[in-house]
Design a protein around this motif. Structure first.
Motif, PDB file in Angstrom:
ATOM      1  N   PRO A  45       0.845  -1.195   0.000  1.00  0.00           N
ATOM      2  CA  PRO A  45       0.000   0.000   0.000  1.00  0.00           C
ATOM      3  C   PRO A  45       0.881   1.247   0.000  1.00  0.00           C
ATOM      4  O   PRO A  45       1.765   1.374   0.845  1.00  0.00           O
ATOM      5  CB  PRO A  45      -0.783  -0.102   1.322  1.00  0.00           C
ATOM      6  CG  PRO A  45      -0.473  -1.467   1.866  1.00  0.00           C
ATOM      7  CD  PRO A  45       0.838  -1.877   1.290  1.00  0.00           C
TER       8      PRO A  45
ATOM      9  N   ALA B  25      -0.615   4.535  -0.904  1.00  0.00           N
ATOM     10  CA  ALA B  25      -1.540   5.609  -1.279  1.00  0.00           C
ATOM     11  C   ALA B  25      -1.775   6.593  -0.134  1.00  0.00           C
ATOM     12  O   ALA B  25      -2.687   7.407  -0.203  1.00  0.00           O
ATOM     13  CB  ALA B  25      -2.858   5.008  -1.751  1.00  0.00           C
ATOM     14  N   GLY B  26      -0.947   6.489   0.905  1.00  0.00           N
ATOM     15  CA  GLY B  26      -1.083   7.421   2.040  1.00  0.00           C
ATOM     16  C   GLY B  26      -0.622   8.818   1.641  1.00  0.00           C
ATOM     17  O   GLY B  26       0.040   9.010   0.613  1.00  0.00           O
TER      18      GLY B  26
ATOM     19  N   GLY C  27       1.392  10.818   3.428  1.00  0.00           N
ATOM     20  CA  GLY C  27       2.759  11.120   3.860  1.00  0.00           C
ATOM     21  C   GLY C  27       2.881  12.475   4.536  1.00  0.00           C
ATOM     22  O   GLY C  27       3.855  13.203   4.317  1.00  0.00           O
ATOM     23  N   THR C  28       1.904  12.798   5.382  1.00  0.00           N
ATOM     24  CA  THR C  28       1.882  14.145   5.983  1.00  0.00           C
ATOM     25  C   THR C  28       3.091  14.414   6.884  1.00  0.00           C
ATOM     26  O   THR C  28       3.499  15.556   7.024  1.00  0.00           O
ATOM     27  CB  THR C  28       0.604  14.384   6.802  1.00  0.00           C
ATOM     28  OG1 THR C  28       0.309  13.196   7.517  1.00  0.00           O
ATOM     29  CG2 THR C  28      -0.567  14.718   5.921  1.00  0.00           C
ATOM     30  N   ARG C  29       3.663  13.340   7.450  1.00  0.00           N
ATOM     31  CA  ARG C  29       4.811  13.571   8.343  1.00  0.00           C
ATOM     32  C   ARG C  29       6.058  13.990   7.562  1.00  0.00           C
ATOM     33  O   ARG C  29       7.043  14.400   8.147  1.00  0.00           O
ATOM     34  CB  ARG C  29       5.098  12.305   9.168  1.00  0.00           C
ATOM     35  CG  ARG C  29       4.122  12.112  10.313  1.00  0.00           C
ATOM     36  CD  ARG C  29       4.279  10.759  10.938  1.00  0.00           C
ATOM     37  NE  ARG C  29       3.921   9.693  10.001  1.00  0.00           N
ATOM     38  CZ  ARG C  29       4.165   8.402  10.205  1.00  0.00           C
ATOM     39  NH1 ARG C  29       4.786   8.027  11.294  1.00  0.00           N
ATOM     40  NH2 ARG C  29       3.799   7.501   9.326  1.00  0.00           N
TER      41      ARG C  29
ATOM     42  N   LYS D 276       6.148   9.612  -0.816  1.00  0.00           N
ATOM     43  CA  LYS D 276       6.987   9.280   0.342  1.00  0.00           C
ATOM     44  C   LYS D 276       7.831   8.033   0.061  1.00  0.00           C
ATOM     45  O   LYS D 276       8.992   7.942   0.463  1.00  0.00           O
ATOM     46  CB  LYS D 276       6.058   9.037   1.538  1.00  0.00           C
ATOM     47  CG  LYS D 276       6.732   8.563   2.782  1.00  0.00           C
ATOM     48  CD  LYS D 276       5.785   8.535   3.975  1.00  0.00           C
ATOM     49  CE  LYS D 276       4.967   7.262   4.029  1.00  0.00           C
ATOM     50  NZ  LYS D 276       4.244   7.125   5.312  1.00  0.00           N
TER      51      LYS D 276
ATOM     52  N   GLN E 273      -6.096   3.806  -5.260  1.00  0.00           N
ATOM     53  CA  GLN E 273      -7.093   4.013  -4.207  1.00  0.00           C
ATOM     54  C   GLN E 273      -7.563   5.450  -4.410  1.00  0.00           C
ATOM     55  O   GLN E 273      -6.760   6.382  -4.342  1.00  0.00           O
ATOM     56  CB  GLN E 273      -6.437   3.846  -2.826  1.00  0.00           C
ATOM     57  CG  GLN E 273      -7.413   3.986  -1.679  1.00  0.00           C
ATOM     58  CD  GLN E 273      -6.703   4.061  -0.324  1.00  0.00           C
ATOM     59  OE1 GLN E 273      -5.535   4.392  -0.228  1.00  0.00           O
ATOM     60  NE2 GLN E 273      -7.443   3.776   0.729  1.00  0.00           N
TER      61      GLN E 273
ATOM     62  N   PRO F  22      -7.924   8.520   0.298  1.00  0.00           N
ATOM     63  CA  PRO F  22      -7.137   7.885   1.371  1.00  0.00           C
ATOM     64  C   PRO F  22      -8.021   7.537   2.575  1.00  0.00           C
ATOM     65  O   PRO F  22      -8.032   8.247   3.566  1.00  0.00           O
ATOM     66  CB  PRO F  22      -6.096   8.959   1.725  1.00  0.00           C
ATOM     67  CG  PRO F  22      -6.733  10.247   1.344  1.00  0.00           C
ATOM     68  CD  PRO F  22      -7.696   9.981   0.231  1.00  0.00           C
ATOM     69  N   LYS F  23      -8.757   6.427   2.446  1.00  0.00           N
ATOM     70  CA  LYS F  23      -9.713   6.074   3.497  1.00  0.00           C
ATOM     71  C   LYS F  23      -9.115   5.127   4.526  1.00  0.00           C
ATOM     72  O   LYS F  23      -9.836   4.493   5.282  1.00  0.00           O
ATOM     73  CB  LYS F  23     -10.944   5.420   2.867  1.00  0.00           C
ATOM     74  CG  LYS F  23     -11.789   6.362   2.034  1.00  0.00           C
ATOM     75  CD  LYS F  23     -13.080   5.644   1.707  1.00  0.00           C
ATOM     76  CE  LYS F  23     -13.839   6.261   0.572  1.00  0.00           C
ATOM     77  NZ  LYS F  23     -14.839   5.335   0.048  1.00  0.00           N
ATOM     78  N   GLY F  24      -7.803   4.945   4.476  1.00  0.00           N
ATOM     79  CA  GLY F  24      -7.164   4.105   5.486  1.00  0.00           C
ATOM     80  C   GLY F  24      -6.516   2.866   4.903  1.00  0.00           C
ATOM     81  O   GLY F  24      -6.813   2.465   3.772  1.00  0.00           O
TER      82      GLY F  24
ATOM     83  N   ASP G 214       6.792   1.954   5.163  1.00  0.00           N
ATOM     84  CA  ASP G 214       7.329   2.708   6.296  1.00  0.00           C
ATOM     85  C   ASP G 214       8.326   1.901   7.106  1.00  0.00           C
ATOM     86  O   ASP G 214       9.086   2.460   7.877  1.00  0.00           O
ATOM     87  CB  ASP G 214       6.190   3.101   7.246  1.00  0.00           C
ATOM     88  CG  ASP G 214       5.467   4.331   6.759  1.00  0.00           C
ATOM     89  OD1 ASP G 214       5.905   4.899   5.752  1.00  0.00           O
ATOM     90  OD2 ASP G 214       4.477   4.721   7.403  1.00  0.00           O
TER      91      ASP G 214
END
Ligand code: UTP
Length: 291
Positions: A9, A11-12, A14-16, A26, A103, A106-108, A131
């Motif tokens: 996966p 498709a996050g 990557g806000t951090r 990311k 996706q 970004p629903k999780g 990650d």
């Protein structure tokens, strides 16, 4: 049943890692000079995975380009007599059979996994999260989990022990079997997503490697949003536990949480210190600044 397929996966948001991830996925952030997702694909290939599905979104074309053939670059490298570089970039395109699906929102993580239903079909499959980078030269973490699956024919979650203060960052498992030094495989009683220190049932944290049975898709279809209003894989695994046995395997290998800035820097330093081309220079530099 054999594990031949894997999902990555990616498709996050990557806000951090903003602002880097505003336009750069990311997963393409390099560990020295290798994009993190390449290390993940290499681990899957070394573990015997034959087909990989990467879950992406509209901002992640760089990932698809990375695993594709780049004829123009190859031709320029050939003209410049850079055969080693030409081979290196062709090898990446031939590393594995990689497919993609988007996706749309970004629903999780749970929702991202559910996007892979048609790809997986009825087989057991692996999940690797970008990650978590795990280094084990002898046997990749995923291969260790696949061997545990071969023995149990049941879902296996990759775990390692974490410091008590860190339990709130992970899915934490409660095991049925009690701890023993020679055992690495535990039947799971329960799993909780990011518990606080007082609620955590153990220090065994789920760290980005899974082998799951296809039953999870049926559960994910009906899964309601949980923490952060996202469809959580952990919640779906908790439901799976009511239907069939799920195990935790304490894999060996040095793990880096590269979704976290400090973990990312540690991975870069350790990988660089392991590289013949820069280790001496970096070591001397580190000695100099520490003085
Ligand atoms: P994370 O929450 O750690 O990743 O999700 P993130 O959302 O990219 O990073 P931050 O927290 O905003 O900095 C764990 C994994 O699940 C994927 C991510 O790409 C990451 O590999 N994921 C998460 C999806 O594919 N889709 C989602 O909707 C959420």
């Amino acid at each position: 049943m054999k594990v031949k397929k894997a999902i990555i996966p990616a498709a996050g948001l990557g806000t951090r890692f903003l602002p880097a991830t505003k336009s750069l996925p990311k997963e393409m952030l390099p560990i020295v000079d290798i994009p993190a997702i390449q290390l993940i694909v290499e681990e899957a290939a070394r573990s015997g995975i034959e087909e990989i599905l990467i879950i992406t979104n509209s901002n992640k074309q760089a990932i698809e380009n990375h695993f594709d053939i780049n004829y123009e670059l190859e031709s320029r490298l050939r003209d410049a007599n850079k055969q080693a570089e030409e081979k290196m970039i062709r090898d990446i395109a031939e590393m594995s059979n990689v497919l993609y699906i988007r996706q749309k929102e970004p629903k999780g993580l749970g929702h991202a996994i559910s996007c892979a239903k048609a790809f997986v079909g009825n087989e057991p499959f692996a999940v690797l999260l970008g990650d978590d980078i795990v280094v084990n030269e002898t046997k990749p973490a995923l291969k260790q989990l696949i061997e545990a699956f071969d023995e149990k024919q049941a879902s296996i979650l990759g775990v390692q022990r974490v410091a008590k203060k860190d339990v709130s960052k992970y899915g934490i498992v409660k095991t049925i079997d009690s701890y023993s030094k020679n055992n690495k495989l535990y039947e799971i009683d329960n799993i909780v997503e990011k518990p606080n220190q007082t609620e955590a049932p153990s220090d065994l944290a789920v760290l980005g490697r899974y082998v799951l049975t296809a039953e999870i898709f049926e559960i994910l279809e009906h899964q309601k949003p949980g923490k952060n209003n996202e469809i959580q894989l952990t919640d779906a695994i908790a439901t799976l536990l009511n239907k069939e046995a799920v195990y935790a395997y304490e894999f060996s290998g040095k793990r880096y949480d590269i979704g976290d800035k400090f973990g990312y820097l540690k991975a870069n330093i350790d990988f660089a210190l392991n590289r013949d081309d820069i280790q001496v220079q970096l070591y001397e530099y580190l000695k100099e600044i520490i003085k």
